[in-house]
Structure formats: structure tokens, C-alpha cells
Design an enzyme around this catalytic site. Structure first.
Site, mmCIF file in Angstrom:
data_model
loop_
_atom_site.group_PDB
_atom_site.id
_atom_site.type_symbol
_atom_site.label_atom_id
_atom_site.label_comp_id
_atom_site.label_asym_id
_atom_site.label_seq_id
_atom_site.Cartn_x
_atom_site.Cartn_y
_atom_site.Cartn_z
ATOM 1 N N GLU A 111 0.880 -1.178 0.000
ATOM 2 C CA GLU A 111 0.000 0.000 0.000
ATOM 3 C C GLU A 111 0.911 1.219 0.000
ATOM 4 O O GLU A 111 1.611 1.475 0.973
ATOM 5 C CB GLU A 111 -0.889 -0.023 1.254
ATOM 6 C CG GLU A 111 -1.743 1.219 1.404
ATOM 7 C CD GLU A 111 -2.393 1.285 2.792
ATOM 8 O OE1 GLU A 111 -2.679 0.236 3.400
ATOM 9 O OE2 GLU A 111 -2.602 2.415 3.279
ATOM 10 N N THR A 154 -3.818 6.230 2.287
ATOM 11 C CA THR A 154 -3.996 7.620 2.687
ATOM 12 C C THR A 154 -4.695 8.414 1.580
ATOM 13 O O THR A 154 -4.355 9.569 1.291
ATOM 14 C CB THR A 154 -2.641 8.287 3.081
ATOM 15 O OG1 THR A 154 -1.865 7.351 3.835
ATOM 16 C CG2 THR A 154 -2.844 9.516 3.949
ATOM 17 N N LYS A 211 -11.008 -0.773 7.052
ATOM 18 C CA LYS A 211 -9.805 -0.476 7.832
ATOM 19 C C LYS A 211 -10.271 -0.028 9.217
ATOM 20 O O LYS A 211 -11.296 0.655 9.336
ATOM 21 C CB LYS A 211 -9.040 0.628 7.104
ATOM 22 C CG LYS A 211 -7.915 1.265 7.878
ATOM 23 C CD LYS A 211 -7.061 2.083 6.929
ATOM 24 C CE LYS A 211 -6.221 3.104 7.682
ATOM 25 N NZ LYS A 211 -4.924 3.338 7.066
ATOM 26 N N ARG A 270 1.326 10.151 1.176
ATOM 27 C CA ARG A 270 1.936 11.045 2.170
ATOM 28 C C ARG A 270 3.212 11.660 1.625
ATOM 29 O O ARG A 270 3.946 12.315 2.355
ATOM 30 C CB ARG A 270 2.243 10.261 3.447
ATOM 31 C CG ARG A 270 0.985 9.796 4.125
ATOM 32 C CD ARG A 270 1.276 9.074 5.404
ATOM 33 N NE ARG A 270 0.123 8.278 5.765
ATOM 34 C CZ ARG A 270 -0.025 7.672 6.915
ATOM 35 N NH1 ARG A 270 0.914 7.745 7.821
ATOM 36 N NH2 ARG A 270 -1.104 6.961 7.155
HETATM 37 C C1 3PG Z 1 -2.192 4.104 8.582
HETATM 38 O O1 3PG Z 1 -2.440 5.073 7.876
HETATM 39 O O2 3PG Z 1 -2.705 3.002 8.381
HETATM 40 C C2 3PG Z 1 -1.316 4.274 9.754
HETATM 41 O O3 3PG Z 1 -0.747 5.524 9.805
HETATM 42 C C3 3PG Z 1 -0.315 3.193 9.920
HETATM 43 O O4 3PG Z 1 0.152 3.299 11.191
HETATM 44 P P1 3PG Z 1 1.545 2.755 11.645
HETATM 45 O O5 3PG Z 1 2.566 3.647 11.011
HETATM 46 O O6 3PG Z 1 1.520 2.822 13.135
HETATM 47 O O7 3PG Z 1 1.688 1.343 11.130
#
Ligand code: 3PG
Length: 210
Positions: free
Chosen positions: A46, A73, A133, A50
């Protein structure tokens, strides 16, 4: 319900149990990333929106055809559209974004909207979505919350992300309502940059434990 594409993808994710979340700031590391994932038979990635390189990273990874590449995201319709145009095969959002969900359903692209509350999950199910999710999992009650939510939402499966790590991920995976866990703990650009052999070993250890 989301159609055929989604069912096939859900099955594969359920087998792999790990969905690595990756933010690309250096495209030269994508080859290594792909190599490590393929070697460990984790055929998913994925790529998050960002960084400004998200679309290019999706394009390059999708073009080689070794991995099932998704976009993460995704907060706007424009991001969803560009990700799909570049080869993304699934979309993950941190929240319920109606225009993203509607577009994905229309295009038969599996979409995992971010949920954290019964209200969010209800909204997702109203679109026919049955895999959501759960984010940020650790802050919103972790496994305990998922167990409670699985009472009324017995027909929903969860993809928890946020605060999942090498110490707690197996606990999550034992719950039958959890399709897989996601997160940056699985592999990251900084880990590859620092020591790609160590990143490979870390992933191998996660795969062995899952
Ligand atoms: C996401 O967007 O799924 C999270 O920011 C992932 O979180 P993590 O960096 O704690 O795995």
C-alpha cells in the site's frame, strides 16, 4: 456488495495476513522493496499519498507486475483517480470519504475505508462494503474494540492499522474478524535505506510468526 475484484483481493489478503504500508521519498529504493517482498512472498504493498512521489511509486511498482499495488492515505477523489490511472488495484482511506468510495464502487476497485466507530462501520456497510480499515487501531481500543464491534457487525471484517507492531500483530491475527493487519512496521523505506538485509530478515521473521 463490492463485486468480484474485491472478493479475489480479500482472499489473497486473508492468506497473506500482512499489508505493508509504504511511503516513498526515494524511488531508487523501490527495486529493493519489491525484491524483499517477493522473496518473502508478501505480494502486497500500500503506497501512501503522504509523499509527492506516491503516483510515480505506484506506477513503477505496478508496471513490474510482481506485486498487487494499492494506494493508501487516499483522502480525495483526485488521488483515487490518479492512483488507479497509475495502476493501483485497491484504495485505502483513513476515513469514510464518500466520493472515493463511490468512485471505487463504480470502477470495481476494492476500497478499504477507514473506520473507528460503530457509526463509521455502519456507513461503510451502507455502501455494501464488508471489509473496513480500523484506524488508529491502538488508540481506538485495539483488539478489545474490534471484538466488541464484531458483535453487531458480525458480517464485517477488519483491517486494523495504526500502532500494530511485531509484538502485538499475532494477537490481532488470531481474531476471526480480522482479515489482515497493516502498517509501517512490516517494511519501511528507512529500514531498507539503513540495512536492506536486516529489513529482509525482519520481514521473514514476521512472515514466520503470522
Ligand atoms: C495508517 O495510515 O494506516 C497508519 O498511519 C499506519 O500506522 P503505523 O505507522 O503505526 O503502522
Amino acid at each position: 456488495m463490492q463485486a468480484n475484484m474485491a472478493h479475489e483481493l480479500y482472499q489473497k489478503i486473508a492468506e497473506t495476513k500482512l499489508l505493508p504500508l509504504y511511503t516513498a521519498t526515494d524511488l531508487s529504493l523501490l527495486g529493493k522493496l519489491e525484491e524483499i517482498l517477493v522473496k518473502n512472498d508478501v505480494r502486497f504493498i500500500e503506497v501512501t499519498f503522504r509523499s509527492s512521489l506516491a503516483n510515480e511509486a505506484i506506477k513503477q511498482l505496478a508496471a513490474s507486475g510482481e506485486l498487487i499495488v494499492g494506494a493508501g492515505t487516499v483522502r480525495t477523489l483526485a488521488e483515487a483517480k490518479s492512483a488507479v490511472a497509475n495502476g493501483a488495484q485497491f484504495i485505502v482511506s483513513p476515513a469514510i470519504v464518500p466520493e472515493v468510495i463511490e468512485y471505487c464502487i463504480q470502477q470495481d476497485i476494492p476500497v478499504f475505508p477507514g473506520t473507528a466507530t460503530p457509526g463509521d462501520i455502519q456507513r461503510a456497510t451502507e455502501y455494501g462494503i464488508r471489509v473496513v480499515k480500523f484506524f488508529p487501531a491502538d488508540i481506538y481500543g485495539g483488539l478489545k474494540a474490534i471484538k466488541a464491534l464484531s458483535g453487531p457487525f458480525y458480517d464485517v471484517q477488519f483491517l486494523p492499522t495504526g500502532g500494530i507492531n511485531e509484538d502485538n500483530f499475532t494477537e490481532y491475527l488470531q481474531d476471526e474478524h480480522i482479515i489482515a493487519v497493516g502498517g509501517s512496521f512490516i517494511i519501511s523505506e528507512s529500514a531498507i535505506q539503513k540495512d536492506s538485509e536486516a529489513a529482509d530478515k525482519t520481514l521473514a521473521a514476521l512472515v514466520a510468526k503470522r
